[in-house]
Design a protein around this motif. Sequence first.
Motif, PDB file in Angstrom:
ATOM      1  N   UNK A 150      15.493 -38.586 -33.398  1.00 21.00           N
ATOM      2  CA  UNK A 150      16.937 -38.448 -33.596  1.00 21.00           C
ATOM      3  C   UNK A 150      17.456 -39.750 -34.190  1.00 21.00           C
ATOM      4  N   UNK A 151      18.147 -39.650 -35.313  1.00 24.36           N
ATOM      5  CA  UNK A 151      18.837 -40.807 -35.891  1.00 24.36           C
ATOM      6  C   UNK A 151      20.282 -40.423 -36.142  1.00 24.36           C
ATOM      7  N   UNK A 152      21.144 -41.419 -36.120  1.00 21.63           N
ATOM      8  CA  UNK A 152      22.557 -41.138 -36.338  1.00 21.63           C
ATOM      9  C   UNK A 152      23.217 -42.305 -37.065  1.00 21.63           C
ATOM     10  N   UNK A 153      24.260 -41.971 -37.801  1.00 21.68           N
ATOM     11  CA  UNK A 153      25.048 -42.958 -38.529  1.00 21.68           C
ATOM     12  C   UNK A 153      26.490 -42.494 -38.544  1.00 21.68           C
ATOM     13  N   UNK A 154      27.404 -43.417 -38.331  1.00 21.43           N
ATOM     14  CA  UNK A 154      28.820 -43.036 -38.289  1.00 21.43           C
ATOM     15  C   UNK A 154      29.311 -42.497 -39.621  1.00 21.43           C
ATOM     16  N   UNK A 155      28.610 -42.827 -40.717  1.00 22.62           N
ATOM     17  CA  UNK A 155      29.057 -42.354 -42.020  1.00 22.62           C
ATOM     18  C   UNK A 155      28.284 -41.124 -42.505  1.00 22.62           C
ATOM     19  N   UNK A 156      27.422 -40.552 -41.669  1.00 21.59           N
ATOM     20  CA  UNK A 156      26.558 -39.455 -42.090  1.00 21.59           C
ATOM     21  C   UNK A 156      27.338 -38.166 -42.330  1.00 21.59           C
ATOM     22  N   UNK A 157      26.829 -37.368 -43.249  1.00 23.75           N
ATOM     23  CA  UNK A 157      27.489 -36.104 -43.594  1.00 23.75           C
ATOM     24  C   UNK A 157      27.591 -35.160 -42.408  1.00 23.75           C
ATOM     25  N   UNK A 158      26.635 -35.234 -41.483  1.00 26.27           N
ATOM     26  CA  UNK A 158      26.658 -34.307 -40.335  1.00 26.27           C
ATOM     27  C   UNK A 158      27.686 -34.702 -39.272  1.00 26.27           C
ATOM     28  N   UNK A 159      28.402 -35.803 -39.496  1.00 26.91           N
ATOM     29  CA  UNK A 159      29.368 -36.267 -38.495  1.00 26.91           C
ATOM     30  C   UNK A 159      30.825 -36.023 -38.887  1.00 26.91           C
ATOM     31  N   UNK A 160      31.065 -35.093 -39.786  1.00 27.56           N
ATOM     32  CA  UNK A 160      32.456 -34.817 -40.173  1.00 27.56           C
ATOM     33  C   UNK A 160      33.271 -34.236 -39.022  1.00 27.56           C
ATOM     34  N   UNK A 161      32.603 -33.692 -38.001  1.00 27.60           N
ATOM     35  CA  UNK A 161      33.333 -33.112 -36.861  1.00 27.60           C
ATOM     36  C   UNK A 161      33.058 -33.864 -35.566  1.00 27.60           C
ATOM     37  N   UNK A 162      32.516 -35.077 -35.673  1.00 27.26           N
ATOM     38  CA  UNK A 162      32.198 -35.824 -34.459  1.00 27.26           C
ATOM     39  C   UNK A 162      33.468 -36.314 -33.770  1.00 27.26           C
ATOM     40  N   UNK A 163      33.498 -36.181 -32.437  1.00 25.35           N
ATOM     41  CA  UNK A 163      34.688 -36.557 -31.679  1.00 25.35           C
ATOM     42  C   UNK A 163      34.547 -37.920 -31.010  1.00 25.35           C
ATOM     43  N   UNK A 164      33.326 -38.459 -30.943  1.00 27.66           N
ATOM     44  CA  UNK A 164      33.101 -39.681 -30.182  1.00 27.66           C
ATOM     45  C   UNK A 164      33.830 -40.895 -30.758  1.00 27.66           C
ATOM     46  N   UNK A 165      34.350 -40.780 -31.966  1.00 31.06           N
ATOM     47  CA  UNK A 165      35.035 -41.916 -32.589  1.00 31.06           C
ATOM     48  C   UNK A 165      36.434 -42.120 -32.018  1.00 31.06           C
TER      49      UNK A 165
END
Length: 474
Positions: A150-165
């Motif tokens: 699992x990798x993650x980035x705040x600017x990643x395309x899959x995070x357009x609906x992320x709420x943790x920000x």
Amino acid sequence: MSVQKVLELIKEKNIEFVDFRFVDLAGRAHHITLPATEVDADTFVNGVAFDGSSITGFRGIEESDMVMMPDPESVYVDPFTAHATLIVMSNIYTPDGERYERDPRSIAHKAEEYLQAAGVGTDAFFAPESEFFIFDDVRYESTMNSSSFFVDSEEAAWNTNRKEEGGNLGFKVGVKGGYVPVAPVDSQQDIRSEMVRLMQESGLRVERHHHEVATAGQAEINFRFDTLTKTADNLMKYKYIVHNVARQYGKSATFMPKPIFGDNGSGMHVHMSIFNEGTPLFWEKGAYANLSEVALNYIGGILYHAPALIAITNPSTNSFKRLVPGYEAPVNLVYSKGNRSAAVRIPVAAVTPKGCRIEFRTPDSTANPYLAFAAMLMAGLDGIKRKINPAALGYGPYDKNIYELSDEEKKEIRSVPGTLDEALNALEADFEFLTEGNVFTKEFIENYVAVKRAEAKAVAIRVHPHEYGLYFDC
């Protein structure tokens, strides 16, 4: 820099420790640190002992004593340590004073010596473009009953609906949408600039930095070309700084060729040229891409030996997840001016005689730079020696998008090996060009292939998570 100058630098900079480093078969740095008070001129004559049996691909326990011989030309001040530390790259010798044949840095030196002995030129210049990702979160495991990453980035395309920000701020980087956008889409300007600042302080001449094509924080920083061994040293310095600045920012950088699925991977495009006493040998005004016959023969050597070469320039199973059509990956063994779908590209924009060069786009940064650059040089020199004409062998030039060719046209184009095992097979069948001048030895190649076969097998025998989706309901 002379040994005396290094000792003066230690006093001038109030250096407390001296970090002696060498590079293993895989291209990873290892170090032993001495208090500066224990370092004198004799240290550079007698070297620093270490246990070679604890390094993969080196020596057995019955002959484990080895010696690091420091190179005073390679020193720089470590930008990360709390105590002032000087870093020194080293060559590896046996206790009886012989240059160790499996030492990657010594192989790089021998390749440079062979260039001069062959009478082709005096200097081979290299400039790698080493891409990398900067992630915010990295997790992985591989056990008997579990396999995942699992990798993650705040600017990643899959995070357009992320709420943790705390409320999504938008401006994510789309898939294949990351090439040189400005902030706030490019969220990593400052971290790259900090990397550049420390590279410059450490002696690298940096030419530019920018966001790369892929989503999730892909980046590129370009530094100035230099001779073969010095460029390999510089790439080790570059990766060390990238990794540690990312860590300081609470992030993690990786040079892994394909860390995410469905977007561009990270390559290491390598620019090369040969000079003779300051005169560029690759330039001929008015010829195709202004390339001399020497340059075309060099390209011929690279492309002819490419299947074997790739076992050294793309030496991981993950390398072949990047080398697939459709993601700007240079899988086609042809040459072209300005065409990024070819394995060998000849830059033509704003190129002077001294700037005339070829670009081998297939390699990636899992390669050991000392081995990869040495192998590329040996392939090119073999092309010059044998006067290999790349056009006569069907390697181009191709000046159109190869991915848009018809299936019939594509049949005429050779492709890179499809797996690490295929590349290792090619290396076993075609390695004599590497052993010219005893640069690489047959024993080294056999040992290298054995180590890499073990890596390929370790991946091949493990259960892959995607297999559950394909086969669990059978």
